[in-house]
Design an enzyme around this catalytic site. Structure first.
Site, PDB file in Angstrom:
ATOM      1  N   GLU A 296       0.830  -1.207   0.000  1.00  0.00           N
ATOM      2  CA  GLU A 296       0.000   0.000   0.000  1.00  0.00           C
ATOM      3  C   GLU A 296       0.864   1.256   0.000  1.00  0.00           C
ATOM      4  O   GLU A 296       0.544   2.240  -0.680  1.00  0.00           O
ATOM      5  CB  GLU A 296      -0.930   0.000   1.223  1.00  0.00           C
ATOM      6  N   ASP A 377       3.702  -4.043  -5.775  1.00  0.00           N
ATOM      7  CA  ASP A 377       4.269  -5.316  -5.315  1.00  0.00           C
ATOM      8  C   ASP A 377       5.795  -5.296  -5.415  1.00  0.00           C
ATOM      9  O   ASP A 377       6.500  -5.729  -4.496  1.00  0.00           O
ATOM     10  CB  ASP A 377       3.717  -6.470  -6.156  1.00  0.00           C
TER      11      ASP A 377
END
Length: 447
Positions: A296, A377
């Protein structure tokens, strides 16, 4: 004559209603084909070989059963919604609702049709009430049958209807005044109304984003500060490593409604807040929670949220500009059964006409967001959360019974996030053992 005007003159002989009905059926057929492709994946009982080191047989079977039931239900719901919109357009339901709203306004408030903005507010209230009523059986079945059967639903009927009442109240308090301002600006700012409307919408979005965490969300969920301890320390250290301006850490009681898990952050400038679902904390290790947050925070570090916001604003400005070419198109209103040309109705009908463009842009936005997910990611990997991110992603999918066996065409068109296998493949992370991830409770015990 502009190129847009030339294009409009070219289609003047075409019935707008026939165009909308035809395109609606074409999109429905295409999307049901994609849904069927995905449905066939859920019918598979044998775990594919490429999932052997990702999920065990038991969890794969549970996921297949859950998603298969949702898929079957979606076919019924989608068919009903398609039939509803076809009947609504074919039998001129919108003109009838507009006239009905005018009669209500005249009978109970004494205002005539010259009070178009007031009639628009009544119309939107009636339209929203009908839409809520027709979708209610599907919401109830999804929540209290499907989600309940598979162990996700935690809310009572009382809480469900309390949420519904609060949502309707917020619509009346916030959205109706905004609608009045929206219509007033269009009517009284001339040919360049699209710019002023866009500015108003941007201001409203920023206002809503500001008040949501402190005013609106507390109406539905309770946020409490994350208690002192190892998890809080680890998260604060992670934020400090990348200079994330963390101000507060909260835990939200998502478990009062569902056992699904999530985490997010919000706030402007140097006033960021992180929110963790209590279900995420209950079923994940501290390392896995930090890995999820690292992903995030990757969105923040690469300005994905800001870029998406700017892209959305450009899209909205373009849409309002195109609407300016339709707002006074008498044929548009006439083809849908209207004798008058109300601004709100014009915008609703324009959205039907604009649907082909919107579908393509929606697909492109999904592509862009999926790219952002891959980048976030990769950012988490750079922070040292390689194997941990892998286990966290798998555990979240297992816990949420996410679809492991995903059709690539279905995923590309419908999802803003890549599937689990797509993300793991892009990351290139190999399992630390040949043993597939066990269920979340067992993994938590091993911590």
């Amino acid at each position: 004559m502009s190129s847009v005007q030339q294009a409009l003159s070219f289609v003047d002989g075409v019935s707008y209603k026939d165009y909308v009905l035809g395109f609606s059926c074409a999109v429905y057929a295409f999307e049901q084909y994609l849904n069927y492709r995905q449905h066939c994946r859920y019918l598979m009982r044998e775990r594919p070989q490429d999932l052997a080191d990702i999920v065990n047989e038991t969890d794969f079977s549970k996921s297949q059963s859950y998603n298969l039931e949702k898929s079957r239900f979606a076919f019924v719901e989608n068919a009903y919604k398609q039939l509803e919109i076809l009947l609504q357009l074919h039998y001129d339901v919108l003109p009838w609702l507009w006239d009905f709203s005018g009669r209500l306004l005249s009978q109970y408030a004494g205002y005539g049709s010259e009070y178009e903005i007031l009639q628009s507010m009544v119309f939107m209230t009636v339209y929203s009430f009908i839409s809520t009523a027709t979708s209610l059986p599907f919401s109830l079945y999804s929540t209290f049958v499907i989600e309940q059967r598979h162990g996700f639903n935690k809310q009572t009927l009382g809480l469900f209807f309390a949420d519904l009442a609060k949502t309707q109240l917020l619509f009346a308090v916030i959205m109706l005044p905004f609608l009045a301002a929206f219509l007033w600006i269009i009517k009284y700012t001339g040919a360049n109304f699209y710019f002023y409307v866009w500015i108003t919408v941007v201001a409203f979005q920023l206002f809503f984003m500001t008040i949501y965490p402190t005013v609106i969300q507390p109406l539905f969920n309770k946020l409490t500060p994350l208690e002192e301890g190892e998890l809080r320390t680890r998260i604060e250290e992670l934020a400090g490593r990348i200079n994330f301006p963390l101000k507060k850490l909260y835990v939200i009681d998502g478990s009062k409604r569902s056992s699904h898990s999530n985490a997010y952050f919000y706030g402007f400038g140097r006033n960021k807040h992180i929110v963790l679902f209590d279900t995420l904390i209950d079923h994940s290790t501290n390392d896995e929670i930090c890995a999820v947050l690292a992903h995030e925070l990757g969105h923040w570090a690469m300005s994905h949220t800001l870029k998406l916001l700017v892209t959305t604003q450009i899209y909205m400005l373009t849409m309002f500009w195109l609407f300016s070419y339709f707002i006074n198109n008498a044929q548009l209103y006439h083809d849908f059964g209207f004798s008058a040309m109300p601004t709100l109705i014009g915008f609703m009908l324009f959205q039907y006409i604009y649907a082909p463009v919107d579908s393509i842009i929606g697909f492109l936005m999904h592509m862009y967001q999926r790219m952002n997910e891959y980048e976030a990611d990769a950012y988490a990997l750079k922070l040292g959360y390689a194997a941990t991110l892998r286990s966290a992603l798998i555990k979240l999918s297992v816990k949420n019974l996410g679809g492991f066996n995903v059709d690539p065409w279905y995923s590309a068109w419908n999802r803003s996030h890549p599937s689990l296998t797509e993300r793991l493949s892009a990351l290139g992370i190999k399992p630390t053992s040949d043993k597939p991830i066990v269920n979340a409770e067992e993994s938590k015990k091993e911590q």
